[in-house]
Design a protein around this motif. Structure first.
Motif, PDB file in Angstrom:
ATOM      1  N   LYS A  22      39.442  50.192  48.229  1.00 56.71           N
ATOM      2  CA  LYS A  22      38.667  49.948  49.465  1.00 56.71           C
ATOM      3  C   LYS A  22      37.707  48.643  48.967  1.00 56.71           C
ATOM      4  O   LYS A  22      37.312  47.915  49.826  1.00 56.71           O
ATOM      5  CB  LYS A  22      37.690  51.059  49.734  1.00 56.71           C
ATOM      6  CG  LYS A  22      38.727  52.336  50.276  1.00 56.71           C
ATOM      7  CD  LYS A  22      39.251  51.863  51.809  1.00 56.71           C
ATOM      8  CE  LYS A  22      39.810  53.043  52.507  1.00 56.71           C
ATOM      9  NZ  LYS A  22      40.530  52.938  53.914  1.00 56.71           N
ATOM     10  N   LEU A  23      37.566  48.340  47.667  1.00 54.88           N
ATOM     11  CA  LEU A  23      36.517  47.734  47.326  1.00 54.88           C
ATOM     12  C   LEU A  23      37.278  46.528  46.508  1.00 54.88           C
ATOM     13  O   LEU A  23      38.079  46.558  45.742  1.00 54.88           O
ATOM     14  CB  LEU A  23      35.692  48.197  46.247  1.00 54.88           C
ATOM     15  CG  LEU A  23      34.801  49.568  46.703  1.00 54.88           C
ATOM     16  CD1 LEU A  23      33.782  50.007  45.345  1.00 54.88           C
ATOM     17  CD2 LEU A  23      33.965  49.218  47.867  1.00 54.88           C
ATOM     18  N   PRO A  24      36.661  45.346  46.852  1.00 58.28           N
ATOM     19  CA  PRO A  24      37.292  44.030  46.349  1.00 58.28           C
ATOM     20  C   PRO A  24      36.860  43.610  44.924  1.00 58.28           C
ATOM     21  O   PRO A  24      36.400  42.752  44.680  1.00 58.28           O
ATOM     22  CB  PRO A  24      37.114  42.922  47.001  1.00 58.28           C
ATOM     23  CG  PRO A  24      35.805  43.411  47.622  1.00 58.28           C
ATOM     24  CD  PRO A  24      35.742  44.876  47.972  1.00 58.28           C
ATOM     25  N   LEU A  25      37.034  44.994  44.010  1.00 57.73           N
ATOM     26  CA  LEU A  25      36.396  44.681  42.663  1.00 57.73           C
ATOM     27  C   LEU A  25      36.904  43.523  41.642  1.00 57.73           C
ATOM     28  O   LEU A  25      38.091  43.391  41.569  1.00 57.73           O
ATOM     29  CB  LEU A  25      36.450  45.908  41.934  1.00 57.73           C
ATOM     30  CG  LEU A  25      35.453  47.183  42.690  1.00 57.73           C
ATOM     31  CD1 LEU A  25      35.899  48.464  41.938  1.00 57.73           C
ATOM     32  CD2 LEU A  25      34.162  46.898  42.423  1.00 57.73           C
ATOM     33  N   ARG A  26      35.933  42.954  41.329  1.00 61.96           N
ATOM     34  CA  ARG A  26      36.308  42.017  40.103  1.00 61.96           C
ATOM     35  C   ARG A  26      35.810  42.420  38.765  1.00 61.96           C
ATOM     36  O   ARG A  26      36.300  41.894  37.772  1.00 61.96           O
ATOM     37  CB  ARG A  26      35.982  40.748  40.378  1.00 61.96           C
ATOM     38  CG  ARG A  26      36.818  39.742  41.468  1.00 61.96           C
ATOM     39  CD  ARG A  26      36.330  38.249  41.882  1.00 61.96           C
ATOM     40  NE  ARG A  26      35.267  38.328  42.796  1.00 61.96           N
ATOM     41  CZ  ARG A  26      34.371  37.363  42.870  1.00 61.96           C
ATOM     42  NH1 ARG A  26      34.568  36.223  42.194  1.00 61.96           N
ATOM     43  NH2 ARG A  26      33.385  37.350  43.767  1.00 61.96           N
ATOM     44  N   ARG A  27      34.660  43.169  38.853  1.00 59.86           N
ATOM     45  CA  ARG A  27      33.927  43.807  37.633  1.00 59.86           C
ATOM     46  C   ARG A  27      33.436  45.205  37.934  1.00 59.86           C
ATOM     47  O   ARG A  27      32.902  45.314  38.935  1.00 59.86           O
ATOM     48  CB  ARG A  27      32.551  42.801  37.423  1.00 59.86           C
ATOM     49  CG  ARG A  27      32.021  43.284  36.144  1.00 59.86           C
ATOM     50  CD  ARG A  27      30.792  42.366  35.712  1.00 59.86           C
ATOM     51  NE  ARG A  27      30.081  41.851  37.010  1.00 59.86           N
ATOM     52  CZ  ARG A  27      29.279  40.566  36.932  1.00 59.86           C
ATOM     53  NH1 ARG A  27      29.553  39.654  35.902  1.00 59.86           N
ATOM     54  NH2 ARG A  27      28.665  40.378  37.973  1.00 59.86           N
ATOM     55  N   LEU A  28      34.040  45.965  36.994  1.00 63.05           N
ATOM     56  CA  LEU A  28      33.548  47.409  37.150  1.00 63.05           C
ATOM     57  C   LEU A  28      33.310  47.821  35.755  1.00 63.05           C
ATOM     58  O   LEU A  28      33.773  47.928  34.689  1.00 63.05           O
ATOM     59  CB  LEU A  28      34.680  48.223  37.655  1.00 63.05           C
ATOM     60  CG  LEU A  28      34.577  49.686  37.815  1.00 63.05           C
ATOM     61  CD1 LEU A  28      33.448  50.116  38.742  1.00 63.05           C
ATOM     62  CD2 LEU A  28      35.839  50.503  37.983  1.00 63.05           C
ATOM     63  N   GLY A  29      31.699  48.371  35.599  1.00 62.17           N
ATOM     64  CA  GLY A  29      31.319  48.935  34.429  1.00 62.17           C
ATOM     65  C   GLY A  29      30.924  50.380  34.750  1.00 62.17           C
ATOM     66  O   GLY A  29      29.776  50.679  35.351  1.00 62.17           O
ATOM     67  N   LEU A  30      31.686  51.305  33.912  1.00 64.25           N
ATOM     68  CA  LEU A  30      31.207  52.612  34.130  1.00 64.25           C
ATOM     69  C   LEU A  30      31.279  53.176  32.635  1.00 64.25           C
ATOM     70  O   LEU A  30      31.495  54.441  32.538  1.00 64.25           O
ATOM     71  CB  LEU A  30      32.184  53.422  35.016  1.00 64.25           C
ATOM     72  CG  LEU A  30      32.094  52.993  36.326  1.00 64.25           C
ATOM     73  CD1 LEU A  30      32.950  53.945  37.274  1.00 64.25           C
ATOM     74  CD2 LEU A  30      30.542  53.778  37.055  1.00 64.25           C
TER      75      LEU A  30
END
Length: 709
Positions: free
Chosen positions: A346-354
């Motif tokens: 669903k999300l156009p993620l380019r950066r994900l920090g978890l």
């Protein structure tokens, strides 16, 4: 001039007085006039008048002004009562007055003039109201305001508040932005948000629907994350537009000034600014992420709320409606549950920090198929998966997956897709197999490679020197075999090299002395052949940490170690060095924090120059053949742990060395004294730029509260 004369000078003459009296006026009664102008000083309601002309006739222009006021020729007596003019003929019912008698006129007028004593009485200070009387006036005024004026105002305000609250509630319910159960409970963030919107001074009634929803959403965010206890309020709930809810901050390291909080910009095709970035790192947020953030779906592109360990709970599924969100950073929080599939679909993620959360379960395949991802940080969780599934991330530049449960092996096929990779960290996982040859040939942009703490085996590939861009290489705590390739000396940009605690054999190549930018070199705890410390290493003058422990080194401890003037840690534990300790070390290594020369065969005395090592925190000299006194370093203020052979033997053998400040005393025959590994390898993390943040040993024996002695 006497007082009497001064008063008289203020009195008009008979002739002057006559000119101001209309012959046709009614007869003036002097007794009535004097009674009317003499106040009763005993009357508490009397307020003295400061008008000195009280007894004088009215101004010359009074008749003209009154006539000009449209009174139809009316006049007024001294009591303020109007009377009609009578064409010059005036007959009084009380007096029989003949206007033709001039002598009588003069006498009557003169009789009306006050005496000097009367004027003195008139001009004397008058008794005013008492202090209690004034307080009474104030009290009565206050009661009047409280009873007559304020209640209607409060009722009006209450009516406005109730009306506005009802309008906002109906607005939210009509657009299904809130549930009735949420708004009925005054403790919920939603109810608190409505209360704020209904009472704030900011005129939110003039806002468009979109801007009102935006303000409601940010107010819910404030209360859902315990806004009153934030570290910085960032002007939230202030009397200004929601886009003004931010503060300016200066970066202490770079000096750069940035703003954090609600950051707005104008989306393409929009007429007004909208929230594009929610930036609140390290702000003591507590609670859960509210689902209302979904209402920012038309504008929110970035959400950075990392380093808030009080932010807990699962990722709300409503975040999937933020279809413009390309950057989500929630590292170092307390997010639980599994990674939802909609992160990839669903999300156009380019950066994900978890990073550093409490996530578990499998990494959804949809996320690893997100080909636009450039930064993925899922380290320090409990996630499972196979490293082979990461091969589709063709645009990946920064991949941080350390401290998870990732299994599988690296292959040349998957590495072919990672040509954009700059930093890759799969340390402390369950990766097995050998290092593929393309690891150092195809990934031409790779600068940081951290694979330590896995189950890698086999030799270091001979192609390891083909990559000249790597600056950080950490391969410790694996099962690597073979020799260190001479070609490694071609990695001329290398600053950090750690291949310790493997099964590497052969000798330490002297060619490593060509790596002149090295700051961190850990080669120990391997199966090397016996050798002296290569003198070519003396060229590594930028070294800050050098550890070649348990490496089968022998011979004299070389004096050229003093070349490492920037050295903070020197670990040559468990070797076979002989001879005396070079005094040059104490003269030149003034930056040393940790020095480990224990478990060798060193003899002689501790150099007096060691007293200059004033930064020492740890000094291990036990299990050698040193003699004399060890007190040379007792004056070092920060020395926390100091171990020498200052203990008497089991059979009353004398101690080999005397020490009055050692924290631990050993004896050469005591095989259990200080038999720790003392591993101090850097377990680097990307958050600190893969640099040393703190020294952490494999055992926690250093007392930090008080120095030795």
């Amino acid at each position: 001039m006497s007082d009497d004369e001064q008063v008289h000078d203020q009195l008009p003459s008979v002739e002057e007085y006559k000119t101001h009296v209309d012959p046709g006026s009614r007869k003036i009664d002097p007794k009535r006039i004097m009674e009317s102008i003499q106040p009763d000083e005993d009357d508490e309601d009397f307020i003295p008048d400061v008008d000195d002309d009280l007894i004088l006739p009215p101004p010359d222009d009074m008749d003209e002004e009154e006539g000009a006021g449209g009174q139809g020729g009316a006049h007024y007596d001294y009591d303020g009562n109007p009377y009609e003019e009578d064409d010059g003929d005036y007959n009084s019912e009380e007096d029989d007055y003949n206007s033709e008698d001039d002598d009588d006129d003069e006498q009557v007028i003169h009789d009306q003039l006050p005496t000097v004593e009367e004027i003195h009485a008139q001009r004397s200070p008058q008794k005013g109201p008492s202090c209690a009387r004034k307080l009474g006036y104030c009290f009565m005024t206050l009661i009047f305001l409280c009873i007559v004026i304020i209640p209607p105002i409060l009722l009006t305000m209450k009516d406005d508040y109730e009306q506005r609250k009802q309008e906002i509630t109906e607005f939210l319910m009509t657009k299904t932005l809130a549930k009735g159960s949420q708004l009925d409970d005054p403790t919920t963030p939603q109810a608190k948000a409505v209360e704020f919107l209904a009472t704030e001074k900011y005129d939110n009634s003039a806002l468009s629907d979109g801007k009102l929803i935006e303000r409601y959403t940010m107010t819910v965010w404030y209360y859902a994350t315990n806004g009153p206890k934030w570290r910085y309020q960032m002007r939230f709930l202030s009397n200004e537009d929601t886009c003004g809810w931010f503060s300016w901050f200066r970066n202490q390291r770079s000096g750069q000034i940035t703003k954090e909080g609600v950051i707005c910009d104008t989306p393409e095709g929009a007429a007004t600014p909208a929230i594009g970035l929610l930036d609140m790192p390290s702000n003591l947020l507590e609670g859960t992420i509210p689902s209302e953030l979904q209402y920012l779906s038309n504008s929110l592109e970035q959400m950075h709320v990392e380093f808030n360990p009080g932010l807990e709970g699962e990722l709300p599924q409503e975040l999937q409606y933020l279809t413009k969100l390309w950057s989500l950073e929630l590292q170092y929080c307390a997010i639980t549950g599994i990674l939802p599939d909609w992160l990839g679909t669903k999300l156009p993620l380019r950066r994900l920090g978890l990073s550093n959360n409490l996530l578990t379960g499998f990494i959804p395949p949809s996320l690893l198929q997100q080909t636009n991802l450039q930064i993925l940080a899922l380290d320090d969780n409990g996630l499972t998966g196979n490293i082979g599934d990461f091969g589709a991330l063709i645009k990946m530049q920064y991949l941080y997956m350390e401290d998870n449960l990732i299994a599988g092996s690296l292959t040349n096929q998957m590495l072919a897709n990672w040509t954009a990779m700059k930093e890759m960290d799969f340390s402390r996982n369950d990766i097995s197999g050998s290092l593929p040859s393309d690891l150092f040939t195809k990934m031409n942009n790779l600068e940081i490679l951290d694979l330590h703490g896995n189950d890698l085996s086999g030799p270091l590939p001979p192609t390891i020197g083909d990559s000249n861009r790597i600056v950080f290489l950490a391969l410790q705590d694996n099962k690597l075999t073979g020799e260190i390739p001479v070609a490694m000396s071609n990695m001329i940009d290398l600053q950090h090299l750690d291949v310790s605690r493997n099964e590497i054999s052969g000798k330490i190549p002297m060619e490593l002395g060509r790596l002149s930018f090295l700051r961190y070199l850990f080669l120990g705890s391997n199966s090397y052949d016996a050798q002296e410390l290569p003198k070519e290493l003396a060229q590594l003058t930028m070294l800050r940490e050098l550890s070649i422990k348990k490496a089968n080194l022998q011979g004299q401890l070389p004096a050229w170690i003093a070349n490492f003037t920037e050295l903070q840690l020197l670990d040559l534990d468990q070797n076979n060095f002989q001879g005396s300790i070079p005094p040059e070390m104490g003269d030149s290594l003034s930056s040393l924090d940790h020095l480990m020369l224990n478990r060798n065969a060193l003899n002689g005395t501790i150099p007096a120059s060691f007293a200059k090592l004033t930064d020492l925190n740890l000094l291990l000299l036990d299990h050698n053949e040193l003699t004399g006194s060890a007190d040379v370093v007792c004056s070092i203020p920060d020395l926390r742990l100091y171990v020498t052979d200052c203990e008497a033997g089991l059979f009353e053998e004398a101690a080999e060395i005397e020490c009055s400040c050692c924290s631990t005393c050993c004896h050469a025959t005591n095989a259990t004294c200080n038999m720790y590994d003392w591993n101090v390898n850097l377990d680097p993390i990307w958050e600190y730029g893969y640099t040393r943040y703190i020294y952490t040993f494999s055992q926690n024996l250093i007392e930090k509260d008080s120095p030795v002695g």
